[in-house]
Design a protein around this motif. Structure first.
Motif, mmCIF file in Angstrom:
data_model
loop_
_atom_site.group_PDB
_atom_site.id
_atom_site.type_symbol
_atom_site.label_atom_id
_atom_site.label_comp_id
_atom_site.label_asym_id
_atom_site.label_seq_id
_atom_site.Cartn_x
_atom_site.Cartn_y
_atom_site.Cartn_z
ATOM 1 N N GLU A 102 0.997 8.074 9.497
ATOM 2 C CA GLU A 102 0.325 6.852 9.949
ATOM 3 C C GLU A 102 0.265 5.800 8.847
ATOM 4 N N HIS A 103 0.165 6.236 7.593
ATOM 5 C CA HIS A 103 0.032 5.245 6.508
ATOM 6 C C HIS A 103 1.280 4.359 6.403
ATOM 7 N N ALA A 104 2.397 4.804 6.987
ATOM 8 C CA ALA A 104 3.626 4.012 6.927
ATOM 9 C C ALA A 104 3.556 2.780 7.827
ATOM 10 N N CYS A 135 10.987 12.086 -0.747
ATOM 11 C CA CYS A 135 11.092 11.499 0.602
ATOM 12 C C CYS A 135 10.840 9.992 0.553
ATOM 13 N N HIS A 136 9.846 9.569 -0.214
ATOM 14 C CA HIS A 136 9.530 8.138 -0.256
ATOM 15 C C HIS A 136 10.636 7.337 -0.932
ATOM 16 N N GLU A 137 11.241 7.902 -1.965
ATOM 17 C CA GLU A 137 12.336 7.181 -2.621
ATOM 18 C C GLU A 137 13.508 6.992 -1.656
ATOM 19 N N PHE A 160 0.833 -1.205 0.000
ATOM 20 C CA PHE A 160 0.000 0.000 0.000
ATOM 21 C C PHE A 160 0.865 1.250 0.000
ATOM 22 N N HIS A 161 1.903 1.210 0.786
ATOM 23 C CA HIS A 161 2.751 2.394 0.916
ATOM 24 C C HIS A 161 3.417 2.729 -0.414
ATOM 25 N N HIS A 162 3.992 1.740 -1.034
ATOM 26 C CA HIS A 162 4.711 1.955 -2.297
ATOM 27 C C HIS A 162 3.755 2.163 -3.473
ATOM 28 N N LEU A 192 12.994 8.666 7.657
ATOM 29 C CA LEU A 192 12.041 7.844 8.401
ATOM 30 C C LEU A 192 10.649 8.451 8.256
ATOM 31 N N ASP A 193 9.748 7.697 7.651
ATOM 32 C CA ASP A 193 8.375 8.153 7.423
ATOM 33 C C ASP A 193 7.565 7.920 8.685
ATOM 34 N N VAL A 194 7.028 8.972 9.277
ATOM 35 C CA VAL A 194 6.171 8.786 10.449
ATOM 36 C C VAL A 194 4.737 9.213 10.180
HETATM 37 MN MN MN Z 1 4.655 7.549 3.341
#
Ligand code: MN
Length: 228
Positions: free
Chosen positions: A173-175, A86-88, A31-33, A169-171
């Motif tokens: 909630e979806h992470a 950021c996600h990459e 889901f995240h990716h 670091l993704d904080v």
């Molecule tokens: Mn994220």
């Protein structure tokens, strides 16, 4: 990072969906990716569709010069370009759990700037747990190789003219919510064991190039030994 330009293409995960399980399960990563990250890449391409003069710029260039963008475009690049970037970095900052720690120059710089890897972890966890709402925690370096922990809200980045993030670091909630629900602290504790220090160390070396092959003053072996 490699300089890719419009139309931006999603980067595949550097591991399988279940490659980080059980720390992060496949549903959470998929889901995240495939959904969240995709949304930012699509949004970035949509935003640039009507700006051919900016389509030759890399994501990094766009984000580094946010202030110089047309007013109508600025918030869209800040959100979608920031989100994609950021996600990459986030996905590329993780690896299957297993013993690893900072290497070479980064190892010495972490000891100099945080005391130890353990202290860096404690400070990072505290910053991540304490971050109000959605956002990010970064390990950044400046051109002189000084390390700092920085937090941002939403999809904002540290000022790229001054700092280069080498770990994200993704904080949001979806992470973690699908697997950890509201237990953010638990997610962070687990996440800190997933850090791909080999890659983070390499990124540090790419930014901080000292021709002498040495760290700035005060970071010699003797100093470190004396401090222990
Ligand atoms: Mn994220």
């Amino acid at each position: 990072m490699k300089a890719e330009t419009y139309p931006f293409v999603m980067r595949p995960l550097p591991y399988e969906y279940d490659g980080l399980a059980p720390a992060l399960d496949d549903i959470t990563l998929q889901f995240h990716h495939d959904r969240h990250y995709k949304g930012y890449v699509d949004g970035l391409n949509d935003a640039l569709a009507n700006y051919p003069e900016l389509q030759e710029k890399s994501m990094y260039e766009l984000l580094r010069n946010l202030g110089g963008l047309p007013d109508a475009l600025k918030p869209l690049i800040r959100k979608n370009g920031g989100g994609a970037y950021c996600h990459e970095l986030y996905f590329d900052s993780m690896k299957r759990a297993g013993w690893q720690e900072p290497e070479g120059k980064l190892k010495a710089a972490m000891e100099r700037d945080f005391g130890s890897l353990k202290q860096w972890k404690e400070k990072t966890a505290a910053a991540a747990v304490g971050l109000f709402g959605s956002g990010w925690v970064f390990l950044v370096t400046d051109e002189a190789g000084n390390l700092t922990i920085m937090t941002t809200a939403n999809q904002d980045l540290p000022d790229l003219r001054l700092f280069t993030p080498i770990l994200a670091l993704d904080v949001w909630e979806h992470a973690y919510y699908l697997q950890y629900q509201n237990r953010r602290a638990e997610y962070i504790e687990v996440w800190l064991k997933l850090v791909n220090w080999k890659k983070v160390s390499r990124r540090y070396d790419e930014v901080y190039k000292d021709e002498r092959g040495e760290l700035p003053e005060g970071t010699g072996e003797a100093d470190r030994e004396a401090g222990e």
